[in-house]
Enzyme design. Structure first.
Site, short mmCIF file in Angstrom:
data_model
loop_
_atom_site.label_atom_id
_atom_site.label_comp_id
_atom_site.label_asym_id
_atom_site.label_seq_id
_atom_site.Cartn_x
_atom_site.Cartn_y
_atom_site.Cartn_z
N GLU A 180 46.75 5.85 47.07
CA GLU A 180 47.79 5.28 46.22
C GLU A 180 47.79 5.92 44.84
O GLU A 180 46.78 6.44 44.38
CB GLU A 180 47.51 3.78 46.03
N CYS A 229 46.21 -3.00 42.95
CA CYS A 229 45.26 -1.98 43.39
C CYS A 229 44.70 -2.24 44.79
O CYS A 229 44.21 -3.31 45.07
CB CYS A 229 44.09 -1.91 42.41
#
Ligand code: SF4
Length: 360
Positions: A99, A342
């Site tokens: 990511e 996250c």
């Protein structure tokens, strides 16, 4: 040519390219290497029409045979309309998912990019979705640069920084993260200032000391989250490898060379690490240093997971911390509303993949 071993242009500085060209028997001087890298990592390659024809031949001909410029695939792009964060899920050529996040800064039209350093993470912090994935592998410098480039190229403004705070512990992949920092801060690479790059670590003592010795200009943040040894070990299992005193000594070594304020990150969890005992322990440990404390709301998607502190609890914690007389900065981890905080996108994608596999 084994694609895994082929040097990737995104992971090279002009000096690296020059060394590679010499080994590969390609004629190139440092000026050409700089122009080549500026073009390779440019936002718009056409901005560099001054790349001479012979160089174009070198770049697309001879060097193309011994290097690669493969890009990451964008699997998902999630925009949170509430906070303007844009979360990217990338797939590397080997199928690994990582990511990156485009984060708007206070100054309108300015952004920074949060980058991952590993596929998963071995540190196992109990409040972290990535920690629950475990470690698959380290990212290569080129993958971090490719993620940065992609996010930057799509940004509706200026990307002026990068933070290694995504998946993974950057100092567990020290050499590749430092190499990515070199490329990102090169005037012919990512073109961001070295001191606008931030590396966040959970406190790997040998690497903090090495980093201090090597004198890098990137900012360092040590994520403490608790200053009470037993509690810190329970929250961050890696703390079992280094005593609080060792972490404190390493921080002091770095603070001595960095000269500015030392930033400590604190992942705030309701009823866990907001008490007076924590403030006292932090003061005893590092109270004599010039500190800044970044407070980060925990992002735990599990029903029974760690909860964010209520506004009242947070206010009380801030009041207690104020006796330390240090800047307190609330850091926001965006994208929560879209399962994009996250570690959550990769965890979701893996869950989706598993569901699809189950359904086959
Ligand atoms: S918080 Fe950071 S170091 Fe800890 S498990 Fe998550 S990604 Fe790894």
């Amino acid at each position: 040519m084994n694609p895994d071993l082929t040097p990737h242009l995104f992971g090279m500085t002009p000096e690296d390219l020059l060394a590679h060209a010499q080994k590969a028997g390609v004629r190139l001087d440092i000026g050409e290497a700089r122009r080549t890298m500026a073009r390779v990592l440019s936002y718009k390659p056409d901005e560099h029409p001054n790349v001479r024809r012979p160089l174009r031949k070198t770049l697309f001909g001879e060097l193309a045979q011994s290097t690669t410029r493969a890009e990451l695939e964008v699997v998902e792009r999630v925009t949170d309309d509430n906070d303007g964060f844009v979360k990217y899920l990338f797939r590397s050529p080997d199928g690994s998912l990582t990511e990156a996040v485009r984060i708007p800064l206070h100054k309108p039209g300015h952004f920074t990019v949060c980058l991952s350093s590993q596929v998963g993470c071995a540190m196992g912090c109990v409040f972290c979705a990535t920690g629950r994935l475990g470690l698959t592998r380290n990212l290569k410098a080129w993958e971090m640069v490719a993620a940065f480039k992609r996010v930057r190229d799509e940004a509706p403004g200026r990307v002026s920084g990068a933070v290694f705070m995504g998946q993974g512990e950057p100092f567990h992949n020290y050499d590749e993260v430092i190499q990515a920092g070199r490329v990102l801060s090169n005037p012919c690479g990512g073109r961001i200032s070295a001191d606008m790059i931030t590396i966040s670590t959970v406190g790997l003592v040998p690497q903090i000391r090495r980093y201090a010795r090597e004198g890098h200009r990137h900012r360092l943040i040590v994520s403490l989250t608790s200053a009470i040894p037993d509690k810190r070990r329970a929250l961050l299992p890696v703390a079992g490898r280094f005593s609080m005193e060792e972490v404190s000594e390493a921080i002091r070594e770095y603070a001595a060379v960095a000269k500015g304020r030392m930033t400590i990150a604190w992942v705030v969890m309701a009823g866990v690490n907001t008490g007076q005992d924590e403030v006292d322990a932090l003061r005893d440990l590092l109270g004599d240093l010039k500190l800044r404390v970044n407070l980060i709301d925990v992002n735990d998607a599990r029903e029974d997971g760690f909860k964010r502190a209520t506004p009242t609890e947070l206010k009380d914690f801030l009041n207690r911390l104020s006796v330390l007389n240090v800047p307190l900065v609330r850091r926001y981890s965006g994208g929560r509303e879209k399962h994009a905080a996250c570690g959550m996108l990769a965890a979701h994608q893996l869950a989706k993949d598993a569901t699809e596999l189950d359904g086959e």
